[in-house]
Scaffold this active site. Structure first.
Site, short mmCIF file in Angstrom:
data_model
loop_
_atom_site.label_atom_id
_atom_site.label_comp_id
_atom_site.label_asym_id
_atom_site.label_seq_id
_atom_site.Cartn_x
_atom_site.Cartn_y
_atom_site.Cartn_z
N GLY A 150 -7.91 -2.96 5.53
CA GLY A 150 -6.82 -3.46 6.37
C GLY A 150 -5.88 -2.34 6.76
N ASP B 30 -2.98 -2.40 7.81
CA ASP B 30 -1.63 -2.60 7.31
C ASP B 30 -1.46 -2.00 5.92
OD1 ASP B 30 -3.42 -4.53 6.33
OD2 ASP B 30 -1.86 -6.04 6.07
N ARG B 31 -2.49 -2.09 5.09
CA ARG B 31 -2.41 -1.54 3.74
C ARG B 31 -2.29 -0.02 3.78
NH1 ARG B 31 -7.47 -3.75 0.60
NH2 ARG B 31 -6.45 -2.68 -1.16
#
Length: 252
Positions: free
Chosen positions: A104, A106-107
């Site tokens: 991901g 976002d991570r």
């Protein structure tokens, strides 16, 4: 020649967050994806803060359909706007994971943003629809982490998977030990499970790098961070909108 205004966009599972910086002031906005015409509201907000400068949209997304909704709207109504869908290759942090393309974004951006605030090794906790607890080692490599259901997902699962348990519609509660009614029992159980998991993972990551758990820097972010923060045993720094701040940091 006009200067381009960079718009940082974090599209999650339940909300879109936007941020831009003007004259050292960071403007931020969050919109739930269930809101009607959220993509129009997002574009209007960005335009209202752009000082008539050309816009460059830098999008980090874990929601393909919402991404298409936004990019289609921008392409149709703002054809001159620059739009970039960010990947792990755009982040100057090596992801030491099995499949970087499935990580991901976002991570990874949250982890990068956290290193702008604290020196690694460190742990990043993002409490959103899902809760992620990730590790960055002293060599500034993203080492992966753990994913568990967020508070809302756990509440919904209990309501959907049972015949009689209600769906909690508020997080503005205090845990009770032991709880004396069903709603308090659900809230206390879910909150305690999340807190215990996060604290245990931080301790295990500390063992991984031979650092005492109390000495591991922890950065907490995400929509449920305000509800988790008072109960975490580990000292931590809470930074809202960490993904967008990381995107802006990458553009500076």
């Amino acid at each position: 020649m006009k200067t381009t205004t960079n718009i940082a966009v974090d599209i999650g599972n339940s909300a879109i967050k936007l941020a831009l910086s003007t004259e050292e002031i960071i403007h931020e906005k969050s919109l739930p994806l269930v809101e009607s015409d959220w993509q129009i509201s997002a574009a209007q907000w960005a335009l209202s803060h752009s000082d008539d400068q050309p816009l460059a949209w830098h999008i980090a997304s874990v929601h393909p359909q919402a991404t298409k909704t936004l990019t289609d709207h921008l392409g149709t109504n703002f054809p001159a706007a620059k739009v970039k869908l960010m990947t792990w290759c755009d982040v100057p942090m090596e992801p030491n994971v099995d499949e970087p393309d499935r990580l991901g974004i976002d991570r990874l951006i949250s982890a990068y943003a956290a290193t702008l605030q604290s020196e690694p090794p460190l742990v990043v906790v993002d409490a959103g629809s899902a809760i992620t607890v990730d590790m960055v080692t002293a060599d500034r490599k993203f080492q992966g982490g753990a994913i568990l259901p967020g508070l809302g997902m756990q509440f919904a699962s209990l309501a959907k998977g049972t015949a009689s348990l209600p769906l909690l519609d508020s997080r503005h509660k205090k845990p009770h030990y032991p709880a004396k009614n069903t709603e308090d029992a659900i809230f206390s159980g879910v909150l305690t499970a999340a807190i215990a998991a996060i604290d245990l993972l931080i301790a295990k990551y500390g063992n991984h790098v031979n650092i005492a758990k109390e000495d591991v820097p922890v950065v907490l972010t995400g929509g449920d961070a305000p509800f988790l923060s008072p109960h975490l045993q580990h000292n931590h720094e809470r930074i809202d909108n960490l993904v967008c701040r990381g995107i802006l940091g990458l553009q500076s």
